[in-house]
Design an enzyme around this catalytic site. Structure first.
Site, PDB file in Angstrom:
ATOM      1  N   LYS A  40       0.721  -1.170  -0.094  1.00  0.00           N
ATOM      2  CA  LYS A  40       0.021  -0.085   0.064  1.00  0.00           C
ATOM      3  C   LYS A  40       0.981   1.252   0.033  1.00  0.00           C
ATOM      4  O   LYS A  40       1.859   1.250   0.606  1.00  0.00           O
ATOM      5  CB  LYS A  40      -0.874   0.054   1.307  1.00  0.00           C
ATOM      6  CG  LYS A  40      -2.029   1.066   1.296  1.00  0.00           C
ATOM      7  CD  LYS A  40      -2.816   1.089   2.358  1.00  0.00           C
ATOM      8  CE  LYS A  40      -3.655   2.548   2.436  1.00  0.00           C
ATOM      9  NZ  LYS A  40      -4.646   2.139   3.417  1.00  0.00           N
ATOM     10  N   SER A  42       0.814   5.928  -0.369  1.00  0.00           N
ATOM     11  CA  SER A  42       0.176   7.128  -0.791  1.00  0.00           C
ATOM     12  C   SER A  42       0.162   7.460  -2.340  1.00  0.00           C
ATOM     13  O   SER A  42       1.134   7.358  -2.836  1.00  0.00           O
ATOM     14  CB  SER A  42       0.620   8.214   0.044  1.00  0.00           C
ATOM     15  OG  SER A  42       0.571   8.094   1.516  1.00  0.00           O
ATOM     16  N   HIS A 130      -7.772   8.922   7.976  1.00  0.00           N
ATOM     17  CA  HIS A 130      -8.008   7.836   8.606  1.00  0.00           C
ATOM     18  C   HIS A 130      -9.226   8.320   9.599  1.00  0.00           C
ATOM     19  O   HIS A 130     -10.032   9.223   9.285  1.00  0.00           O
ATOM     20  CB  HIS A 130      -7.049   6.886   9.157  1.00  0.00           C
ATOM     21  CG  HIS A 130      -5.813   6.425   8.337  1.00  0.00           C
ATOM     22  ND1 HIS A 130      -6.203   6.116   6.992  1.00  0.00           N
ATOM     23  CD2 HIS A 130      -4.819   6.413   8.672  1.00  0.00           C
ATOM     24  CE1 HIS A 130      -4.984   5.968   6.449  1.00  0.00           C
ATOM     25  NE2 HIS A 130      -4.038   5.868   7.429  1.00  0.00           N
TER      26      HIS A 130
END
Length: 243
Positions: A40, A42, A130
């Protein structure tokens, strides 16, 4: 998105996954160093790693109304000069640079510590991602700007926050199969929304079911199954990289 894939709810065939869990900024740094076959990331870090990693079509956190929030202490009217961001390589920091270029003093801090740091007065403001975007009012913080909303007004595109990148050196059939399995895992999650609850709570910062549900509803959507043309345009607009 990953529960069915890593916890044996779907058949992964000949592929086996060894999973590590890290803060998003650590994942970004790891991708820059080529640590993982699949990671994962950004979206903002894509230009730095595009030579060695390709973004998968599935697994993205991308959409509308889901952007990072710039907050400060309620009632504070002083000019904002010092801002805590959840990592210098994050999409949140990239958005600050694009939308508030005059705020140059941006300090990286673990995302889960930003709200408390702003509340203490360590910074003039902070960028929340988040679950933090759902609970900041409980700390007597107030919204300065919704960075995703500003992005949408400027570009008319959804905001690309993160995605799944695979090492280009992997055989094409492995990358394609990993992408297919990830899409299958997300489809399983949509069909069985409660199956992943225990797994989610093992890794969540906020354990309230309403916060978890709101978090999932905002960040896991049709773009997570496939970027599509609009999703790809959004990533190109943010990063200059065509996924």
């Amino acid at each position: 998105m990953f529960d069915a894939l890593v916890n044996g709810r779907i058949d992964t065939g000949s592929l086996r996954f060894e999973v590590e869990y890290h803060d998003i900024e650590e994942l970004n740094r790891g991708a820059g160093l080529g640590r993982a076959d699949i990671s994962k990331i950004s979206c903002a870090v894509l230009p730095a790693i595009a030579e060695h990693y390709a973004l998968l079509d599935s697994g993205a956190a991308l959409g509308r109304g889901n952007g990072p929030l710039l907050v400060r202490r309620a009632g504070d009217t002083r000019p904002i000069r010092r801002v805590a961001v959840p990592g210098l390589h994050t999409t949140a920091n990239a958005l600050m640079g694009k939308l508030f270029p005059e705020i140059e003093e941006r300090t990286p801090l673990l995302f889960s510590r930003i709200a408390a740091a702003v509340e203490r007065g360590d910074f003039d403001a902070g960028v929340l991602i988040h679950e933090g975007r759902f609970v900041y009012r409980e700390r007597e913080l107030e919204l300065v700007a919704d960075l995703g909303q500003l992005w949408e007004h400027r570009t008319a595109l959804p905001l690309p926050l993160g995605g799944i990148a695979a090492r280009r050196s992997l055989p094409d059939e492995v990358r394609h199969e990993a992408e297919r399995l990830l899409r299958t895992s997300i489809e399983y999650a949509f069909t069985h929304p409660e199956a992943s609850r225990t797994y989610i709570k093992q890794h969540a910062q906020e354990l309230d079911d309403k916060v978890i549900d709101a978090h999932i509803a905002l960040f896991v959507n049709g773009y997570s199954l496939s970027l599509g043309d609009e999703g790809r345009r959004a990533i190109e607009a943010l990063t200059g990289v065509i996924p």
